[in-house]
Design a protein around this motif. Structure first.
Motif, short mmCIF file in Angstrom:
data_model
loop_
_atom_site.label_atom_id
_atom_site.label_comp_id
_atom_site.label_asym_id
_atom_site.label_seq_id
_atom_site.Cartn_x
_atom_site.Cartn_y
_atom_site.Cartn_z
N VAL A 185 26.01 7.51 61.25
CA VAL A 185 25.23 6.66 62.14
C VAL A 185 24.56 5.52 61.37
CG1 VAL A 185 23.29 6.56 63.75
CG2 VAL A 185 24.83 8.53 63.77
N ASP A 186 23.90 5.84 60.28
CA ASP A 186 23.19 4.80 59.52
C ASP A 186 24.13 4.01 58.62
OD1 ASP A 186 20.52 5.17 60.41
OD2 ASP A 186 20.45 7.04 59.29
N ASP A 187 25.18 4.64 58.12
CA ASP A 187 26.07 3.97 57.18
C ASP A 187 27.05 3.03 57.86
OD1 ASP A 187 27.10 3.67 54.43
OD2 ASP A 187 28.89 4.66 55.24
N GLN A 188 27.48 3.35 59.07
CA GLN A 188 28.50 2.55 59.74
C GLN A 188 28.02 1.90 61.03
OE1 GLN A 188 32.36 4.43 60.09
NE2 GLN A 188 32.02 5.69 58.29
N ILE A 189 27.40 2.67 61.91
CA ILE A 189 27.07 2.15 63.22
C ILE A 189 25.92 1.14 63.15
CG2 ILE A 189 26.37 2.78 65.56
CD1 ILE A 189 27.65 5.52 65.06
N ARG A 190 24.95 1.37 62.28
CA ARG A 190 23.83 0.44 62.18
C ARG A 190 24.31 -0.96 61.79
NH1 ARG A 190 18.46 1.47 62.10
NH2 ARG A 190 18.77 3.71 61.77
N GLY A 191 25.33 -1.03 60.94
CA GLY A 191 25.86 -2.34 60.55
C GLY A 191 26.45 -3.12 61.72
N LEU A 192 27.09 -2.42 62.65
CA LEU A 192 27.64 -3.08 63.84
C LEU A 192 26.53 -3.73 64.65
CD1 LEU A 192 29.79 -3.61 66.06
CD2 LEU A 192 29.31 -1.29 66.90
N PHE A 193 25.41 -3.04 64.80
CA PHE A 193 24.33 -3.60 65.61
C PHE A 193 23.52 -4.65 64.86
CE2 PHE A 193 25.65 0.06 67.93
CZ PHE A 193 25.56 -0.37 69.24
N ALA A 194 23.60 -4.63 63.54
CA ALA A 194 23.03 -5.75 62.77
C ALA A 194 23.86 -7.00 63.03
CB ALA A 194 23.02 -5.40 61.28
#
Length: 219
Positions: free
Chosen positions: A124-133
């Motif tokens: 969640v933090d390593d991959q998905i957070r980057g998408l929403f950034a």
């Protein structure tokens, strides 16, 4: 606190999936922590084919356009995906990749994920957070991940409540309204993006005259 609409986006594979269960718990925590919160749900699996068609053809179905209209006016999002092969599900990624790039600017987002084991907890933090950034949202500092054993652990409810509190703080601060009202013209927008709510393009600039075959004014 004024009325606020929180859209819950579920990329689980069924109504009774672990992702649906987790999102339901988080949404309940948000409503318990704040007054006048309305939660509405979008099931990504219902428009999975529409999202793939949009990616390969550029055509957005009426269902996707209706979802974009809903998300454009949402005060916040809670998004959740199952983790497959150490990554977010393909339908989850296709759904957000098919959306307008400007659609979620400034929107508060709470991230959640589920998997069969704790080995995937960092996805969640390593991959998905980057998408929403990339989508220029405000994600809560706390994300929520759950493996099967976590649903019987009181710590999951505590973490959900903490993330819910962070989401409400962003809603109350109106970070979405501030970003859109005061910094909108500083973003690099796609032409025709966000239902044409971006600033109008200056067709009389040197660059646009050059692009349309008119003379360039060197100064």
């Amino acid at each position: 606190m004024p009325n606020a609409t929180v859209v819950v986006i579920n990329a689980g594979t069924s109504e009774t999936s672990s992702t649906a269960m987790l999102l339901s718990q988080i949404a309940k925590s948000v409503q318990e922590a704040g007054d006048n919160i309305t939660c509405t749900s979008i099931n990504v699996r219902d428009v999975a084919q529409d999202a793939m068609t949009a990616l390969v053809s550029g055509h957005k179905s009426a269902a996707l356009q209706e979802i974009e209209a809903t998300l454009l006016n949402a005060d916040a999002l809670i998004v959740g995906t199952p983790v497959f092969k150490a990554g977010a599900s393909a339908v989850f990624m296709a759904f957000f990749q098919a959306l307008d790039n400007d659609l979620l600017i400034g929107t508060p987002v709470l991230l959640a994920g589920t998997a069969g084991s704790q080995r995937h907890a960092l996805v969640v933090d390593d991959q998905i957070r980057g998408l929403f950034a990339y989508l220029r949202t405000y994600t809560t500092p706390t994300s929520v991940f759950a493996a099967p054993d976590d649903f019987n652990d009181p710590k999951l409810r505590t973490r959900s409540a903490r993330a819910a509190g962070e989401l409400l703080a962003l809603i109350r601060a109106d970070v979405r309204g501030t970003a859109r009202n005061t910094t909108w013209d500083h973003y690099q927008h796609s032409y025709g993006s966000a239902s044409d709510t971006e600033l109008s393009i200056d067709l009389d600039s040197d660059l646009m005259r050059l692009a349309t075959g008119n003379s360039y004014n060197a100064g």
